[in-house]
Structure formats: C-alpha cells, structure tokens
Design an enzyme around this catalytic site. Structure first.
Site, short mmCIF file in Angstrom:
data_model
loop_
_atom_site.label_atom_id
_atom_site.label_comp_id
_atom_site.label_asym_id
_atom_site.label_seq_id
_atom_site.Cartn_x
_atom_site.Cartn_y
_atom_site.Cartn_z
N GLU A 183 0.85 -1.21 0.00
CA GLU A 183 0.00 0.00 0.00
C GLU A 183 0.88 1.26 0.00
O GLU A 183 0.72 2.14 0.86
CB GLU A 183 -0.99 -0.01 1.17
N GLU A 232 -4.91 -8.76 -0.32
CA GLU A 232 -5.72 -8.42 0.87
C GLU A 232 -7.16 -8.35 0.43
O GLU A 232 -7.53 -7.52 -0.40
CB GLU A 232 -5.28 -7.09 1.49
O1 AHR Z 1 -5.16 -5.98 6.93
C1 AHR Z 1 -5.07 -4.84 7.70
C2 AHR Z 1 -4.41 -3.68 6.96
O2 AHR Z 1 -5.21 -3.32 5.88
C3 AHR Z 1 -3.07 -3.95 6.34
O3 AHR Z 1 -2.03 -3.81 7.24
C4 AHR Z 1 -2.99 -2.90 5.29
O4 AHR Z 1 -2.18 -3.29 4.21
C5 AHR Z 1 -4.43 -2.67 4.90
O5 AHR Z 1 -4.76 -1.34 4.86
#
Ligand code: AHR
Length: 516
Positions: A194, A321
């Site tokens: 991110e 994610e």
């Molecule tokens: O999964 C929780 C968080 O969500 C992670 O650390 C981040 O990459 C995302 O914003």
C-alpha cells in the site's frame, strides 16, 4: 468440436421442465478453462493484534502445546486447509519492519514499537526463522513483503541474500549460526505494501521509481525455487497505480522485472468500517454481499488495463488483501481489528473465491485478511483454546479446487431481492481435479428460501453428488468458545433423477460436492 458439442447440449436442454423457481445449472464436462491456482487460497499473517502473538506464537516455554514456540493446534488446523502460501510480516507493519531485529537469540532481540496497530510493544520474538519454521510446519510457501516505505534497498537485498544464498557469504554464515545452514525458499516477494497509503503515501510515479530499484536488488539466489516479485498495485477502484506500474513494466529494461501486481479490496461498504459482525439484519447481509461482488468489477477494470500492456497475461493480479472488514468486537483492544465471523462471512468467502476462479487466467494468487484473530479470520484463539470460524470451513471445503481446472457453468439462477438490492440467487463454481473428478460449489444467497438446483452435465454420466454443506440457524450465527460448532459443515448427498441431478440448498448456505 467443443463449441459444437456445447451448442448441441444447450439445444437439448431447451424446454427442460423444472419447477418455476428452480435453478437450472448446465455443465459441459468436456469443456475446460485455466488452472485455478492453489495460491488463490493464500493466507495473510501480519504483526497485528493477536494475529501472530498468541494466535501463532506462544513461545517455547508456554504451557500451550507448541513446537519450538508455535502452537500445535493452530498448525494442525491450518494443515487441513493445505494453505498454499502465507503473506508476512504485513500489511502496514511490513513497511516499518526491520528484519535484523527478528534474528539471533530470543533474549537479545530488541523490543520495538508497532505504531500502526495499537502502538503496542513488538517483542520481535517471532522473526524470520520462526516464520520459516511456521510455514514449514503447515506445509505452505513463503510470501514475504519487504520494507519499501521506511527501509532501504540494501536492507531488502541483505534479507533476501540472508534467506536464499547457498554461497558461504557473511550473511549465509550468520543464517547458519542462527540454525539454518540450508538456504530457504521464498516463493513470492511483495515490493512494499500500500505505497499509496500506509506504505509511504507515494504518487504512482514515485512508487515506480522505488519499484525499479527494489525489483533489481532484492534478488533470489535460490535457483531451485523461483520467486515471483509482486509490485504494489491498486487500492480498490483507483486505477492510477495499475496504469503507472503496468506502463513502466511494458517499457522495462533488462535490469528489472516483476511477475505480479497486487490489488487490495475489502468488503466494507464505506470507511471507517461500521457494519456489525453479529446481531445484524437482512438489509446489512444483502448490502455486504452486494459490496463483495464489486470484486468482479475491479478485477475486470484492472485486468482490462493490464491487458493493454500485457496481453499475454504474464503478470499475475495478486489480490493479497481481501475479506470483510467489520466493526471491531466491543471491548477488544483498539487497533487489534478483532471481529466475529458469521455465516455471512462464509458466503462472502465463497463469493470471492468463485470470482477469483472465474478470472483464473489473470488472478493467480490471493490472500484473505487475515489468518488468525484478525479481520475475517480462519481461527480464533483464547489462551489455550482454539476455534474454527465459518470462513475456515469454506476454505477447507474448497481444498478440491486447489490447482483444479476451471469448468464453465451456465446458471439460470433467478434473483434474490432485499429492499433495493437484487443479486443472483445462486453462485456456482465447477472444476475438474487432477484425478479427473468433477467438483461443484454452490452458494445459495437467499436467507429465506431453500433453492433447488437442477444440475445437467453434458458429456458425463452423473449418478450422485457427494460432499458437504455449510448452513446455519441464522445469517448471523457464529461459533463461540462456549458453542464452537453452531456453524459446521454437514455431510451432503443427492441422487440423480433421470438426466438431472436435483440439489437442494439450505437458505444462505455453501455446498461443495463431487459429481460422480
Ligand atoms: O489488513 C489490515 C491492513 O489493511 C493492512 O495492514 C494494510 O495493508 C491494509 O490497509
């Protein structure tokens, strides 16, 4: 020939009588699509809340049964999922992680901070070797994320050399002194996390400059185990990183390359997460299912941009994610992202896995957030106790789909309507495993009505379906430490009647069967 057979099959089915609201589902047993990469069923374990500490690591001196500090019950549960890979150490944590803090004698490791997640102390007792031990215990591959946000290319390069070289360098000698003379295998490497947000708030062009450097210097020296480098990609629908990274890749020189582009998308509806994990009604159920289905639009939109630069689909879209991000469990520590997991989460998991499989030509890895005690978890722990969530059960039921060949289905599903939300009533996925067995997954989204799916298979004689079904008393039913089996899979079987196989699906359920 295949197309003609499919056409004739379709013609033969026109006019098939079925009850008005039955679902008709057609499979051409001879047709086949891309491989559903087992890496689509990957896990994500961040240093966040009780995800690692307590969830995986209890330490060698704990009274909780463990192997070299890693809890045995969690390892056994994860082995049953045949977890293909685990992404670690983050998440946002990865861009503040300095790997040298997590090697060497446990007693000498420094206490640092975890500012992203509650500002708690990071003891660094679970570091590189402990993670490698853990993935070996569960039989998974490694998906490591290097620190681009606050680290240096040299730090990342050293970590990779420490892990993967067999040559007697100073770093390899240090690795051997720390207990592992043999080089490790790293299957995937995330180049930052991110970077548009917690990983450094970089513009797409700023990130591309970093990407080229990290992709060059974070080298894999273990030739026996190829490593795929995954660039930071889009945040949900924002296409700016997709454009910039893919354009840079198209114009790459001999000096750098990547093999994957990451996509992050959570089922959340709107930020900050406010949907309750329990005690919700049908409106909230339908709303989250609708939001989940946006994943398909996102894969198509980012995939279309990737196709422009990479028509041969060399670069994998890696959804590293995904999952439901709900309001935190009342009373849980701030920043620990703890939430209950209900039958709704089971449906959300099945919908996502089905969407990934439908795009298996481009989506070749994915990681649910997260593995234990965090967000849409597989497993909850409470001291010495462990609990399997409805999402865990879906992942276990989907094991036959790992590396199976996608088989197209056509479904006349009808609709499930709640308020102003209308969704297909039944979601389906079919695949053929390496042994030639045909598998079918069916999710009945309607929480009020059973669905009968009349399955017709062209090109194979099917006499029965055998498998499991996951249903629940209510859409917000959950497993608790007091009642751990409220949502648990039950054996399922059905017999063919003539040329069709009628499968009855409980309201709001997920069913996985082998067609025999
Ligand atoms: O999964 C929780 C968080 O969500 C992670 O650390 C981040 O990459 C995302 O914003």
């Amino acid at each position: 020939m295949r197309a003609l057979r499919a056409f004739l099959f379709t013609l033969a089915l026109v006019g098939t009588a079925s009850a008005a609201d039955d679902v008709s589902l057609k499979i051409d047993a001879g047709a086949s699509g891309p491989k559903i990469d087992r890496n689509l069923f990957g896990q994500f374990a961040e240093h966040l809340g009780r995800g690692i500490y307590e969830g995986v690591w209890v330490g060698p001196d704990s009274s909780i049964p463990n192997t070299r500090g890693i809890r045995n019950d969690v390892v056994a549960a994860l082995r049953a999922l045949k977890v293909p890979n685990v992404r670690w150490p983050g998440g946002c944590f990865a861009d503040e992680y300095h790997w040298r803090n997590g090697i060497g004698p446990l007693a000498k490791r420094p206490a640092t901070l975890n500012p992203n997640w509650g500002g708690v102390i990071e003891p660094n007792t679970f570091g590189t070797h402990e993670f490698m031990d853990f993935v070996q215990q569960i039989g998974a591959d490694v998906y490591l994320s290097v620190n681009v946000g606050s680290g240096t290319p040299a730090e990342a390069a050293d970590w990779l050399e420490y892990l993967t070289t067999a040559q007697p360098t100073a770093l390899a000698t240090e690795r051997a002194a720390n207990g592992h003379p043999e080089p490790y295998a790293v299957g995937m490497l995330g180049l930052g996390n991110e970077s548009w947000g917690c990983g450094g708030s970089m513009t797409p062009d700023e990130y591309v400059n970093h990407l080229k450097v990290y992709a060059r210097y974070a080298r894999n020296y273990n030739a026996a185990h190829p490593m795929r480098r995954v660039a930071v990609g889009p945040d949900s629908a924002d296409t700016s990183y997709t454009e910039a990274v893919m354009k840079a890749w198209k114009n790459r020189t001999w000096a750098w390359d990547i093999e994957g582009l990451s996509l992050h998308f959570y089922t959340v509806v709107k930020w900050p997460p406010a949907y309750e994990a329990t005690g919700f009604g049908e409106a909230e159920y339908a709303s989250l299912l609708k939001d989940t289905r946006r994943m398909d639009d996102l894969i198509r939109a980012h995939g279309a941009i990737m196709d422009q630069y990479d028509p041969d689909k060399k670069i994998a879209l890696v959804v590293d994610e995904w999952g439901a991000w709900l309001a935190a469990t009342p009373g849980s520590p701030q920043g620990f992202l703890e939430q209950q997991n209900s039958q709704r989460d089971a449906i959300i998991a099945a919908l996502n896995l089905n969407m990934f499989a439908r795009h298996a030509d481009r989506v070749r890895a994915a990681n649910i957030a997260q593995m234990v005690n965090v967000l849409q978890a597989m497993i909850f722990t409470q001291k010495e106790k462990m609990l399997l969530t409805p999402t865990y059960h879906v992942f276990r039921m989907y094991v036959p789909f790992h590396d199976a060949s996608f088989v197209p289905v056509s479904v006349a599903a009808g609709n499930y309507t709640q308020g102003d939300i209308t969704l297909p009533r039944v979601d389906a996925l079919a695949a053929r495993d390496a042994a030639g067995k045909l598998w079918l997954s069916l999710a009945n989204l309607d929480p009020k009505a059973e669905a009968t799916v009349n399955v017709a298979v062209a090109g194979a004689r099917i006499s029965r379906a055998l498998g499991e079904t996951l249903a629940a008393p209510k859409i917000d039913s959950v497993n608790t430490f007091e009642a751990p089996s409220t949502v648990a899979p039950q054996p399922y079987s059905a017999k063919a009647s003539g040329k069709t196989l009628p499968l009855k699906l409980a309201p709001a359920s997920v069913t996985v069967v082998a067609l025999e």
